[in-house]
Design an enzyme around this catalytic site. Structure first.
Site, PDB file in Angstrom:
ATOM      1  CB  SER A 272      -0.023  32.776  53.584  1.00  0.00           C
ATOM      2  OG  SER A 272      -1.251  33.389  53.850  1.00  0.00           O
TER       3      SER A 272
ATOM      4  CG  HIS B 283      -3.206  29.131  51.200  1.00  0.00           C
ATOM      5  ND1 HIS B 283      -3.130  29.001  52.578  1.00  0.00           N
ATOM      6  CD2 HIS B 283      -2.804  30.394  50.930  1.00  0.00           C
ATOM      7  CE1 HIS B 283      -2.727  30.149  53.101  1.00  0.00           C
ATOM      8  NE2 HIS B 283      -2.511  31.003  52.131  1.00  0.00           N
TER       9      HIS B 283
ATOM     10  CG  ASP C 257      -3.286  26.032  54.310  1.00  0.00           C
ATOM     11  OD1 ASP C 257      -2.877  25.699  53.185  1.00  0.00           O
ATOM     12  OD2 ASP C 257      -3.491  27.215  54.638  1.00  0.00           O
TER      13      ASP C 257
END
Length: 466
Positions: free
Chosen positions: A225, A121, A151
């Site tokens: 992230s 993402h 992911d």
């Protein structure tokens, strides 16, 4: 005088007790001396460092120094066409404009020649990807491959020097309560380090992809992230992925993709160009007090098999409805997350020793994993399977399941029109893949009607209720 003598005796006795306690506990042969074993030790194959009962007894500096230079800033530049109807209406031009969007995150260097792992993402829909090292040098990155389901994305930069990198640890060996560091680039800063403990393993957040997170209370914020979760030796045990928060900022818990899953995905992308998924070939659910009571069994932990997939490794090995999976190789299975997390580290044709509980006795059954593309499910006389690359290209789709065969007598007369069609949604829920569909249909009764939206062989959208 008598009072003074009493006080002197008490002082002398107290000093003797203190000195004796020191000799007993801290002297060369004392309990806390270096000649004795530490009170608490960490996993030998992953940590190898004595860990005390408080943060003051753990030296984080070595792990931090190793890791901060291997964590990078990831800049994602995407360009989208937007429509401005007002300009078009008044001036006859400007109806469509290119709009640039910038997103940021973190990544981890995993090899000295510039391979970097991050979250999918973080780089999704990127037109350009720029990597900035901790020493402020910047490079353009090439996207090697992604796995949206888990992911994970793999990038590559061509640096003019050998790069520091983080080695993978065995995430299965991580213990709840172990100290960990989260390293990333929150708020576009250079590498930032926070510390915490592993709060839980195999955490299932009911996402459509990852079902087995490492949960930690190390502070993780936007921009983290794709960053590193490392042990006290600076070894990679997870890729920080998400936080659980109503505000979008850290409030107590964060989650990471276990390193064993990330490493397997990366190796697949580098070797095969895509992710090789193996499946066990069973459907069912995890046990708990309520489920066990409904099933009339006493076992309250494990994975209860409700259905075995046709032609799967599980069927060929003799697994059957009612079996309870309690172990895969050396890993205990108490929940669905335990099972899916371990299987996600395996490939088709890998052999897994499955320990099941049947008729009150444990049995070990070797199962050869099947390829995920052959995974199918059946409901209301419709057998469904995952679509292949040819279907995705033909219909310009990245999701859906195909109707493989029809045994429903009421639908037999329409078999020619329905067979081969691609199901897009069931009861308005996107049919991403067979696993998603299986979970959805497991909650349905055979007597319940369902609405199916599909695309036929001519590319036409049709809807039916069965």
């Amino acid at each position: 005088m008598k009072r003074f003598s009493t006080l002197f005796s008490i002082s002398l006795l107290s000093g003797a007790v203190t000195l004796g306690s020191y000799k007993l506990l801290f002297d060369n042969d004392g309990y806390f001396s270096g000649n004795k074993n530490p009170i608490v030790t960490a996993a030998s194959d992953s940590y190898g460092k004595s860990v005390g009962l408080s943060a003051e007894n753990v030296d984080f500096t070595e792990a931090a120094e190793k890791t901060i230079h291997t964590v990078v800033h990831v800049k994602n530049v995407s360009r989208k066409t937007v429509t401005n109807p007002m300009l078009e209406y008044f001036y006859g031009y400007g109806g469509q404009q290119q709009q640039e969007q910038v997103g940021t995150g973190s990544g981890v260097i995993i090899s000295e020649d510039g391979y970097i792992v991050t979250n999918n993402h973080v780089v999704k829909d990127a037109s350009e990807i720029e990597i900035t090292l901790n020493n402020k040098k910047s490079y353009k990155a090439k996207l090697i491959g992604t796995d949206s389901k888990m992911d994970i994305a793999l990038l590559k930069i061509d640096a003019d020097e050998k790069l520091p990198y983080t080695a993978f640890a065995n995430s299965d060996s991580v213990k709840i309560g172990e100290w960990v560091l989260a390293v990333g680039n929150p708020y576009n800063l250079t590498s930032t380090v926070t510390a915490g403990i592993v709060s839980a393993k195999a955490r299932n957040l009911d996402t459509s992809g990852i079902q087995s997170f490492i949960q930690t209370d190390a502070a993780v914020n936007p921009g983290n992230s794709g960053g590193a979760l490392v042990n006290t030796r600076g070894e990679l045990i997870g890729i920080n992925t998400m936080i659980s928060s109503m505000t979008g900022s850290y409030v107590g818990y964060s989650f990471a993709v276990p390193s064993n899953i990330a490493r397997k995905i990366i190796e697949d992308i580098m070797e095969f160009g895509n992710v090789q998924r193996g499946i066990l070939g069973v459907e069912g659910g995890e046990l708990n007090g309520t489920a066990s009571k409904e099933l009339g069994i006493s076992q309250t932990q494990g994975f209860y098999i409700n259905r075995v997939t046709k032609n799967s490794g599980a069927e060929r090995s003799g697994l059957q409805k009612g079996d309870i999976i309690v172990r895969l190789d050396d890993q205990n299975v108490a929940t669905f997350a335990d099972l899916s997390g371990y299987i996600n580290t395996k490939r088709p044709n890998d052999k897994v020793q499955v320990t099941i509980l049947r008729d009150g006795k444990n049995r070990i059954v070797p199962v050869i994993l099947s390829k995920n593309e052959f995974f199918s499910t059946e409901f209301k006389g419709l057998e469904l399977e995952n679509i292949d690359a040819a279907d995705k290209k033909k219909f310009n789709l990245d999701y859906g399941v195909r109707i493989r065969s029809i045994t429903n007598e009421n639908l037999k007369q329409y078999e020619e029109e329905l067979k081969g069609n691609i199901v897009l949604s069931i009861d308005n829920v996107k049919a991403k893949d067979i696993e998603t569909v299986s979970k959805l249909l497991d909650k349905k009764e055979e007597s319940q009607s369902i609405r199916i939206e599909m695309i036929n062989k001519n590319g036409e959208i049709i809807k039916i209720i069965i």
